[in-house]
Design a protein around this motif. Structure first.
Motif, mmCIF file in Angstrom:
data_model
loop_
_atom_site.group_PDB
_atom_site.id
_atom_site.type_symbol
_atom_site.label_atom_id
_atom_site.label_comp_id
_atom_site.label_asym_id
_atom_site.label_seq_id
_atom_site.Cartn_x
_atom_site.Cartn_y
_atom_site.Cartn_z
ATOM 1 N N MET A 1 51.191 92.086 -27.296
ATOM 2 C CA MET A 1 50.188 91.419 -26.480
ATOM 3 C C MET A 1 48.912 91.229 -27.299
ATOM 4 N N THR A 2 48.310 90.080 -27.149
ATOM 5 C CA THR A 2 47.100 89.760 -27.904
ATOM 6 C C THR A 2 45.864 90.237 -27.158
ATOM 7 N N HIS A 3 44.994 90.903 -27.888
ATOM 8 C CA HIS A 3 43.704 91.314 -27.356
ATOM 9 C C HIS A 3 42.640 90.589 -28.170
ATOM 10 N N SER A 4 41.840 89.788 -27.501
ATOM 11 C CA SER A 4 40.867 88.921 -28.166
ATOM 12 C C SER A 4 39.445 89.406 -27.976
ATOM 13 N N ALA A 5 38.589 88.989 -28.917
ATOM 14 C CA ALA A 5 37.147 89.220 -28.811
ATOM 15 C C ALA A 5 36.435 87.987 -29.323
ATOM 16 N N LEU A 6 35.340 87.652 -28.656
ATOM 17 C CA LEU A 6 34.470 86.558 -29.099
ATOM 18 C C LEU A 6 33.417 87.154 -30.019
ATOM 19 N N LEU A 7 33.323 86.632 -31.241
ATOM 20 C CA LEU A 7 32.290 87.065 -32.175
ATOM 21 C C LEU A 7 31.168 86.042 -32.206
ATOM 22 N N VAL A 8 29.959 86.497 -31.950
ATOM 23 C CA VAL A 8 28.746 85.672 -32.019
ATOM 24 C C VAL A 8 27.986 86.176 -33.241
ATOM 25 N N MET A 9 27.989 85.363 -34.308
ATOM 26 C CA MET A 9 27.532 85.849 -35.607
ATOM 27 C C MET A 9 26.270 85.137 -36.103
ATOM 28 N N LEU A 109 36.253 98.671 -37.721
ATOM 29 C CA LEU A 109 36.456 99.881 -36.912
ATOM 30 C C LEU A 109 36.231 99.602 -35.427
ATOM 31 N N VAL A 110 35.195 98.837 -35.114
ATOM 32 C CA VAL A 110 34.900 98.487 -33.720
ATOM 33 C C VAL A 110 36.062 97.692 -33.125
ATOM 34 N N LEU A 111 36.572 96.717 -33.883
ATOM 35 C CA LEU A 111 37.660 95.868 -33.384
ATOM 36 C C LEU A 111 38.968 96.651 -33.259
ATOM 37 N N ARG A 112 39.311 97.400 -34.280
ATOM 38 C CA ARG A 112 40.571 98.163 -34.246
ATOM 39 C C ARG A 112 40.521 99.227 -33.148
ATOM 40 N N GLY A 113 39.349 99.820 -32.948
ATOM 41 C CA GLY A 113 39.199 100.818 -31.890
ATOM 42 C C GLY A 113 39.444 100.252 -30.504
ATOM 43 N N ALA A 114 39.186 98.959 -30.347
ATOM 44 C CA ALA A 114 39.422 98.292 -29.067
ATOM 45 C C ALA A 114 40.755 97.547 -29.047
ATOM 46 N N ALA A 115 41.579 97.757 -30.060
ATOM 47 C CA ALA A 115 42.895 97.115 -30.185
ATOM 48 C C ALA A 115 42.792 95.588 -30.239
ATOM 49 N N ILE A 116 41.705 95.084 -30.800
ATOM 50 C CA ILE A 116 41.506 93.633 -30.929
ATOM 51 C C ILE A 116 42.320 93.136 -32.119
ATOM 52 N N ASP A 117 43.105 92.080 -31.898
ATOM 53 C CA ASP A 117 43.866 91.485 -32.995
ATOM 54 C C ASP A 117 43.669 89.974 -33.098
ATOM 55 N N HIS A 118 42.813 89.423 -32.242
ATOM 56 C CA HIS A 118 42.535 87.985 -32.247
ATOM 57 C C HIS A 118 41.033 87.788 -32.130
#
Length: 184
Positions: A1-9, A109-118
């Protein structure tokens, strides 16, 4: 299952104020993407450039060593995230020390900790943080989407070449409105 995050950079006042030709509808459009992500329960992760007073981190960097004293420090009002897309309490703000959102930060680390892969990438500039982050994220095996009109660059031609010819090799490229439609 894909877990996404929006990055505002790098959507910081000093940067938004310096990008010539940045349409006045850029930050409101990006705010719509942020709102849609929040409504969908998707994490929004802010990435900012930031340095200690005296800029000890920049001394070896040709790109950053020329910054004026005090730029992008805690006391610099220009270092603040643009108010149109300001983070809410509890949303992650990651401070980086170089162009890529991963370099000199704990973003992975922040992304992997939240299981984000997208990652859904937005920011300023297309030829800076977006390009560098996309390349590094691809090497780290993240799935990638770029919101082309959620990015901006001082050179519109460079923005166009990157979003139309370079980024599609490693990412899905879409618009804010199309992405929001796909979320609902």
């Amino acid at each position: 299952m894909t877990h996404s995050a929006l990055l505002v950079m790098d959507v910081q006042k000093a940067i938004t104020d310096r990008v010539p030709g940045l349409a006045s509808d850029y930050t409101p459009r990006l705010a719509r993407a942020v709102s849609a992500a929040r409504s969908a329960g998707m994490p929004v992760v802010y990435v900012v450039i930031g340095f200690r007073p005296g800029h000890p981190e920049t001394k070896s960097s040709p790109a950053f060593s020329a910054l004026p004293e005090g730029a992008f420090t805690d006391s610099d009002p220009g270092a603040a995230i643009h108010p149109d897309v300001a983070p809410r309490p509890g949303e992650s703000i990651v401070t980086k020390k170089r162009v890529s959102a991963f370099t000199g930060s704990d973003l992975d680390l922040v992304l992997r900790g939240a299981a984000i892969d997208h990652l859904i990438l937005t920011g300023l500039a297309t030829s800076g943080v977006v390009l560098s982050t996309l390349r590094q994220a691809a090497d780290l095996d993240y799935r990638l989407t770029v919101l082309a009109d959620g990015c901006g660059d001082a050179d519109p031609e460079v923005h166009q070449v990157l979003t139309e010819k370079v980024f599609p090799r490693q990412a899905d490229v879409t618009t804010v409105d199309a992405w929001i439609s796909d979320l609902t």
